[in-house]
Design a protein around this motif. Structure first.
Motif, PDB file in Angstrom:
ATOM      1  N   ARG A 102      38.867  38.359  35.687  1.00  0.00           N
ATOM      2  CA  ARG A 102      38.065  37.385  36.452  1.00  0.00           C
ATOM      3  C   ARG A 102      38.188  35.994  35.832  1.00  0.00           C
ATOM      4  NH1 ARG A 102      33.931  38.877  40.086  1.00  0.00           N
ATOM      5  NH2 ARG A 102      33.380  41.085  40.170  1.00  0.00           N
ATOM      6  N   ALA A 103      38.065  35.944  34.518  1.00  0.00           N
ATOM      7  CA  ALA A 103      38.114  34.655  33.827  1.00  0.00           C
ATOM      8  C   ALA A 103      39.510  34.060  33.864  1.00  0.00           C
ATOM      9  CB  ALA A 103      37.640  34.827  32.395  1.00  0.00           C
ATOM     10  N   LEU A 104      40.500  34.864  33.514  1.00  0.00           N
ATOM     11  CA  LEU A 104      41.868  34.373  33.387  1.00  0.00           C
ATOM     12  C   LEU A 104      42.489  34.049  34.742  1.00  0.00           C
ATOM     13  CD1 LEU A 104      43.735  33.921  30.942  1.00  0.00           C
ATOM     14  CD2 LEU A 104      44.762  36.155  31.421  1.00  0.00           C
ATOM     15  N   HIS A 149      50.189  38.590  42.594  1.00  0.00           N
ATOM     16  CA  HIS A 149      49.282  38.015  41.596  1.00  0.00           C
ATOM     17  C   HIS A 149      50.054  37.290  40.494  1.00  0.00           C
ATOM     18  CE1 HIS A 149      45.459  39.583  43.130  1.00  0.00           C
ATOM     19  NE2 HIS A 149      46.191  40.586  43.569  1.00  0.00           N
ATOM     20  N   GLN A 150      51.271  37.727  40.216  1.00  0.00           N
ATOM     21  CA  GLN A 150      52.108  36.993  39.264  1.00  0.00           C
ATOM     22  C   GLN A 150      52.443  35.605  39.799  1.00  0.00           C
ATOM     23  OE1 GLN A 150      55.279  40.036  38.718  1.00  0.00           O
ATOM     24  NE2 GLN A 150      54.912  39.772  36.534  1.00  0.00           N
ATOM     25  N   THR A 195      43.559  35.527  52.804  1.00  0.00           N
ATOM     26  CA  THR A 195      42.583  34.433  52.751  1.00  0.00           C
ATOM     27  C   THR A 195      42.671  33.681  51.421  1.00  0.00           C
ATOM     28  OG1 THR A 195      40.895  36.035  52.029  1.00  0.00           O
ATOM     29  CG2 THR A 195      40.998  35.516  54.382  1.00  0.00           C
ATOM     30  N   LEU A 196      42.987  34.401  50.355  1.00  0.00           N
ATOM     31  CA  LEU A 196      43.195  33.760  49.054  1.00  0.00           C
ATOM     32  C   LEU A 196      44.410  32.842  49.107  1.00  0.00           C
ATOM     33  CD1 LEU A 196      42.929  33.380  45.987  1.00  0.00           C
ATOM     34  CD2 LEU A 196      43.974  35.634  45.678  1.00  0.00           C
ATOM     35  N   ASN A 210      36.643  31.471  45.945  1.00  0.00           N
ATOM     36  CA  ASN A 210      35.635  32.284  46.620  1.00  0.00           C
ATOM     37  C   ASN A 210      36.242  33.604  47.114  1.00  0.00           C
ATOM     38  OD1 ASN A 210      32.962  32.707  47.774  1.00  0.00           O
ATOM     39  ND2 ASN A 210      33.936  32.395  49.770  1.00  0.00           N
ATOM     40  N   GLU A 211      37.426  33.516  47.714  1.00  0.00           N
ATOM     41  CA  GLU A 211      38.098  34.724  48.213  1.00  0.00           C
ATOM     42  C   GLU A 211      38.551  35.616  47.062  1.00  0.00           C
ATOM     43  OE1 GLU A 211      38.208  35.422  51.664  1.00  0.00           O
ATOM     44  OE2 GLU A 211      36.751  33.807  51.332  1.00  0.00           O
ATOM     45  N   PHE A 212      38.990  35.014  45.964  1.00  0.00           N
ATOM     46  CA  PHE A 212      39.373  35.780  44.785  1.00  0.00           C
ATOM     47  C   PHE A 212      38.176  36.551  44.242  1.00  0.00           C
ATOM     48  CE2 PHE A 212      39.347  35.851  40.095  1.00  0.00           C
ATOM     49  CZ  PHE A 212      40.412  36.719  39.876  1.00  0.00           C
ATOM     50  N   ASN A 213      37.022  35.898  44.169  1.00  0.00           N
ATOM     51  CA  ASN A 213      35.824  36.563  43.657  1.00  0.00           C
ATOM     52  C   ASN A 213      35.369  37.694  44.570  1.00  0.00           C
ATOM     53  OD1 ASN A 213      35.466  35.143  41.228  1.00  0.00           O
ATOM     54  ND2 ASN A 213      34.481  33.431  42.285  1.00  0.00           N
TER      55      ASN A 213
END
Length: 226
Positions: A102-104, A149-150, A195-196, A210-213
């Protein structure tokens, strides 16, 4: 919707600790456990709670208590205890890594939305197109999901951030390699990849984050509910 918190009795907690001890020590059927006095000191519980836990474990054929001889592992191959401990351990591991992710990756998403180039946008579009194609054909999407994600870390344009990610990438791969032995466990996050990406491509870092979270919240809930 609020989730109910399961109340556990002391003997249940002690039972779980004994089960975890058996698994951690790699004890086999017939192996002897520490004495009652040693277990009481080890777990810091009363004798009555320990004896109740042993009665429960004996009823479920995990241990066998032989008067005058001691406590023995009854069924070393039983999924009833080894499987549960493995799942509990994997849950804990995945949730710890998720905190780091989440942080990274959250920071990578923010930077990617601010810095992404036209070329990288096209690369991510192609990646999503392949993701869509594999999804529609019912094929395994874990590898292409990982690649997506990479791309986010690449688009962030921060070599140090990418280096930190690379140092734990093998741990993060656990999310994409079938946690709990289920390849499609996080399939419900699929729509959020689009959406991300829209947020990143439109340089709208707040929408992207927001979409990532939302995606991370779904993953966390899935792990906890497994």
């Amino acid at each position: 919707m609020m989730r109910k918190i399961k109340k556990q009795h002391m003997h249940e907690l002690v039972s779980e600790e004994i089960i975890r001890y058996i698994a951690d020590k790699g004890l086999a059927e017939g192996d002897k456990l520490p004495s009652v006095d040693e277990l009481v000191r080890m777990f810091g519980v009363g004798r009555s709670s320990l004896r109740e836990a042993l009665r429960y474990l004996e009823a479920t054929e995990i241990v066998k208590v032989i008067n005058g001889k001691g406590i023995f592992v009854s069924d070393a191959g039983s999924y009833r205890y080894s499987g549960k401990v493995k799942i509990d351990n994997e849950k804990s591991f995945l949730l710890d890594i998720l905190d780091v992710r989440r942080a990274l990756e959250g920071k990578a998403v923010e930077l990617a939305a601010k810095r992404i180039t036209a070329g990288k946008i096209e690369e991510m579009k192609a990646c999503l197109a392949e993701y869509d194609d594999r999804k529609q054909k019912g094929l395994d999407t874990s590898a292409i999901d990982y690649v997506f994600h990479q791309h986010i870390y690449d688009a962030a344009g921060n070599p140090l951030l990418h280096s930190v990610y690379d140092s734990i990438s093998e741990l993060i791969k656990k999310f994409f390699s079938g946690p709990f032995g289920v390849k499609e466990l996080f399939d419900n996050t699929y729509p959020f990849h689009h959406t991300l990406f829209e947020g990143i491509a439109n340089h709208d870092w707040q929408h992207a984050l927001n979409e990532f979270n939302k995606m991370m919240d779904i993953i966390e809930a899935t792990i906890r509910d497994y």
